[in-house]
Design a protein around this motif. Structure first.
Motif, PDB file in Angstrom:
ATOM      1  N   VAL A  41       5.897   5.609   7.169  1.00 32.94           N
ATOM      2  CA  VAL A  41       6.410   6.535   6.154  1.00 32.94           C
ATOM      3  C   VAL A  41       6.951   7.795   6.830  1.00 32.94           C
ATOM      4  N   GLU A  42       7.427   8.722   6.034  1.00 33.47           N
ATOM      5  CA  GLU A  42       7.940   9.997   6.537  1.00 33.47           C
ATOM      6  C   GLU A  42       6.874  11.084   6.370  1.00 33.47           C
ATOM      7  N   ALA A  43       6.750  11.942   7.368  1.00 36.18           N
ATOM      8  CA  ALA A  43       5.858  13.101   7.266  1.00 36.18           C
ATOM      9  C   ALA A  43       6.607  14.218   6.537  1.00 36.18           C
ATOM     10  N   VAL A  44       5.926  14.879   5.610  1.00 38.68           N
ATOM     11  CA  VAL A  44       6.541  15.932   4.810  1.00 38.68           C
ATOM     12  C   VAL A  44       5.683  17.189   4.879  1.00 38.68           C
ATOM     13  N   SER A  45       6.305  18.313   5.196  1.00 40.57           N
ATOM     14  CA  SER A  45       5.596  19.583   5.219  1.00 40.57           C
ATOM     15  C   SER A  45       5.221  19.986   3.794  1.00 40.57           C
ATOM     16  N   VAL A  46       4.047  20.566   3.634  1.00 38.46           N
ATOM     17  CA  VAL A  46       3.578  20.932   2.293  1.00 38.46           C
ATOM     18  C   VAL A  46       4.432  22.009   1.637  1.00 38.46           C
ATOM     19  N   ASP A  47       5.254  22.702   2.417  1.00 36.06           N
ATOM     20  CA  ASP A  47       6.129  23.711   1.824  1.00 36.06           C
ATOM     21  C   ASP A  47       7.515  23.163   1.488  1.00 36.06           C
ATOM     22  N   SER A  48       7.671  21.857   1.588  1.00 36.80           N
ATOM     23  CA  SER A  48       8.930  21.198   1.232  1.00 36.80           C
ATOM     24  C   SER A  48       8.933  20.855  -0.255  1.00 36.80           C
ATOM     25  N   PRO A  49      10.104  20.887  -0.895  1.00 33.87           N
ATOM     26  CA  PRO A  49      10.176  20.472  -2.299  1.00 33.87           C
ATOM     27  C   PRO A  49       9.746  19.012  -2.507  1.00 33.87           C
ATOM     28  N   ALA A  50       9.795  18.206  -1.455  1.00 35.32           N
ATOM     29  CA  ALA A  50       9.421  16.792  -1.554  1.00 35.32           C
ATOM     30  C   ALA A  50       7.921  16.563  -1.388  1.00 35.32           C
ATOM     31  N   MET A  91       0.853  -1.176   0.000  1.00 34.87           N
ATOM     32  CA  MET A  91       0.000   0.000   0.000  1.00 34.87           C
ATOM     33  C   MET A  91       0.900   1.241   0.000  1.00 34.87           C
ATOM     34  N   ASN A  92       0.583   2.171  -0.882  1.00 36.80           N
ATOM     35  CA  ASN A  92       1.348   3.409  -0.989  1.00 36.80           C
ATOM     36  C   ASN A  92       0.676   4.482  -0.124  1.00 36.80           C
ATOM     37  N   VAL A  93       1.415   4.999   0.839  1.00 39.04           N
ATOM     38  CA  VAL A  93       0.880   5.950   1.816  1.00 39.04           C
ATOM     39  C   VAL A  93       1.766   7.186   1.849  1.00 39.04           C
ATOM     40  N   ALA A  94       1.140   8.357   2.053  1.00 40.06           N
ATOM     41  CA  ALA A  94       1.886   9.613   2.196  1.00 40.06           C
ATOM     42  C   ALA A  94       1.275  10.425   3.335  1.00 40.06           C
ATOM     43  N   VAL A  95       2.121  11.178   4.015  1.00 43.99           N
ATOM     44  CA  VAL A  95       1.661  12.081   5.074  1.00 43.99           C
ATOM     45  C   VAL A  95       2.165  13.479   4.735  1.00 43.99           C
ATOM     46  N   ARG A  96       1.221  14.418   4.605  1.00 46.06           N
ATOM     47  CA  ARG A  96       1.539  15.809   4.324  1.00 46.06           C
ATOM     48  C   ARG A  96       0.841  16.677   5.363  1.00 46.06           C
ATOM     49  N   TYR A  97       1.498  17.776   5.729  1.00 41.38           N
ATOM     50  CA  TYR A  97       0.943  18.645   6.775  1.00 41.38           C
ATOM     51  C   TYR A  97       1.515  20.048   6.632  1.00 41.38           C
ATOM     52  N   TYR A  98       0.900  20.993   7.327  1.00 38.45           N
ATOM     53  CA  TYR A  98       1.493  22.307   7.520  1.00 38.45           C
ATOM     54  C   TYR A  98       1.325  22.674   8.981  1.00 38.45           C
ATOM     55  N   SER A  99       2.399  23.185   9.574  1.00 40.21           N
ATOM     56  CA  SER A  99       2.394  23.506  10.995  1.00 40.21           C
ATOM     57  C   SER A  99       3.181  24.784  11.250  1.00 40.21           C
ATOM     58  N   ARG A 100       2.573  25.716  11.933  1.00 41.44           N
ATOM     59  CA  ARG A 100       3.276  26.935  12.335  1.00 41.44           C
ATOM     60  C   ARG A 100       3.907  26.770  13.712  1.00 41.44           C
ATOM     61  N   SER A 101       3.160  26.198  14.646  1.00 36.32           N
ATOM     62  CA  SER A 101       3.622  26.111  16.035  1.00 36.32           C
ATOM     63  C   SER A 101       4.407  24.839  16.322  1.00 36.32           C
ATOM     64  N   GLY A 102       4.274  23.851  15.452  1.00 33.66           N
ATOM     65  CA  GLY A 102       4.936  22.570  15.670  1.00 33.66           C
ATOM     66  C   GLY A 102       3.998  21.496  16.198  1.00 33.66           C
ATOM     67  N   ASN A 103       2.795  21.869  16.630  1.00 26.37           N
ATOM     68  CA  ASN A 103       1.865  20.883  17.180  1.00 26.37           C
ATOM     69  C   ASN A 103       1.356  19.917  16.110  1.00 26.37           C
ATOM     70  N   THR A 104       0.967  20.451  14.965  1.00 25.64           N
ATOM     71  CA  THR A 104       0.503  19.586  13.876  1.00 25.64           C
ATOM     72  C   THR A 104       1.661  18.751  13.345  1.00 25.64           C
ATOM     73  N   LYS A 105       2.846  19.312  13.335  1.00 26.46           N
ATOM     74  CA  LYS A 105       4.030  18.557  12.907  1.00 26.46           C
ATOM     75  C   LYS A 105       4.245  17.347  13.807  1.00 26.46           C
ATOM     76  N   MET A 106       4.112  17.542  15.111  1.00 24.02           N
ATOM     77  CA  MET A 106       4.279  16.432  16.050  1.00 24.02           C
ATOM     78  C   MET A 106       3.250  15.334  15.771  1.00 24.02           C
ATOM     79  N   ALA A 107       2.005  15.732  15.546  1.00 20.12           N
ATOM     80  CA  ALA A 107       0.954  14.758  15.237  1.00 20.12           C
ATOM     81  C   ALA A 107       1.255  14.059  13.907  1.00 20.12           C
ATOM     82  N   ALA A 108       1.675  14.825  12.905  1.00 22.89           N
ATOM     83  CA  ALA A 108       1.982  14.258  11.585  1.00 22.89           C
ATOM     84  C   ALA A 108       3.110  13.239  11.680  1.00 22.89           C
TER      85      ALA A 108
END
Length: 133
Positions: free
Chosen positions: A27-36, A1-18
Motif C-alpha cells: 500500500v501507500e504510506a500517507v502522512s497524517v497531515d495529508s488530506p488523504a 485484506m484492507n491495510v493502511a499506513v499512516r505516520y507523522y515525520s519531522r526529520s524524514g526518518n519515520t517517513k522512510m520507515a513508513a
C-alpha cells in the motif's frame, strides 16, 4: 485484506520507515497531515507511526489519533523512529487502546536514520504484519 499506513515525520526518518513498511504491505504510506489520511472505510490493519518530540507525540499525530474512529480499525500496528527512546511506541499503544482499538504486540522501531538494512527489515515487517502474499 484492507491495510493502511499512516505516520507523522519531522526529520524524514519515520517517513522512510513508513514507506518501507507500506512497500511490504503493498500500500501507500500517507502522512497524517495529508488530506488523504482519514480512514474512510474499515481497515483490517492500520500501521501507525511517529516519533517522540519533547517527550510526547507531535500535535499532528495527536490530532489524527484523537479524530480516528476506533470502530473502523480491526488492529493497529505501531512503529517509530527516534534518536534515543522507544517511548513513542508506548504512547501510541496507550492512545489506541483507549479508543478500543486492538494493538499488535509486535512493533517496529529504528534508532536514528534508517540504514538500507533497517529499511529491508521494515519492509519485511510490513509484509508479515499485513499478511501480504
Amino acid at each position: 485484506m484492507n491495510v493502511a499506513v499512516r505516520y507523522y515525520s519531522r526529520s524524514g526518518n519515520t517517513k522512510m520507515a513508513a514507506e518501507a513498511i507500506a512497500r511490504g504491505a503493498g500500500v501507500e504510506a500517507v502522512s497524517v497531515d495529508s488530506p488523504a489520511a482519514p480512514i474512510k472505510e474499515h481497515v483490517d490493519v492500520l500501521f501507525i507511526g511517529g516519533a517522540l518530540y519533547a517527550y510526547g507525540l507531535d500535535k499532528h499525530l495527536k490530532e489524527y489519533l484523537k479524530n480516528l474512529d476506533g470502530t473502523s480499525v480491526e488492529e493497529a500496528v505501531v512503529f517509530s523512529s527516534a534518536s534515543l527512546s522507544k517511548h513513542a511506541l508506548d504512547i501510541l499503544r496507550k492512545t489506541l487502546v483507549n479508543k478500543n482499538v486492538a494493538v499488535a504486540r509486535e512493533t517496529y522501531f529504528v534508532k536514528g536514520k534508517p540504514s538500507a538494512d533497517n529499511l529491508k527489515e521494515a519492509e519485511a515487517f510490513g509484509k508479515k504484519m499485513a499478511k501480504a502474499e
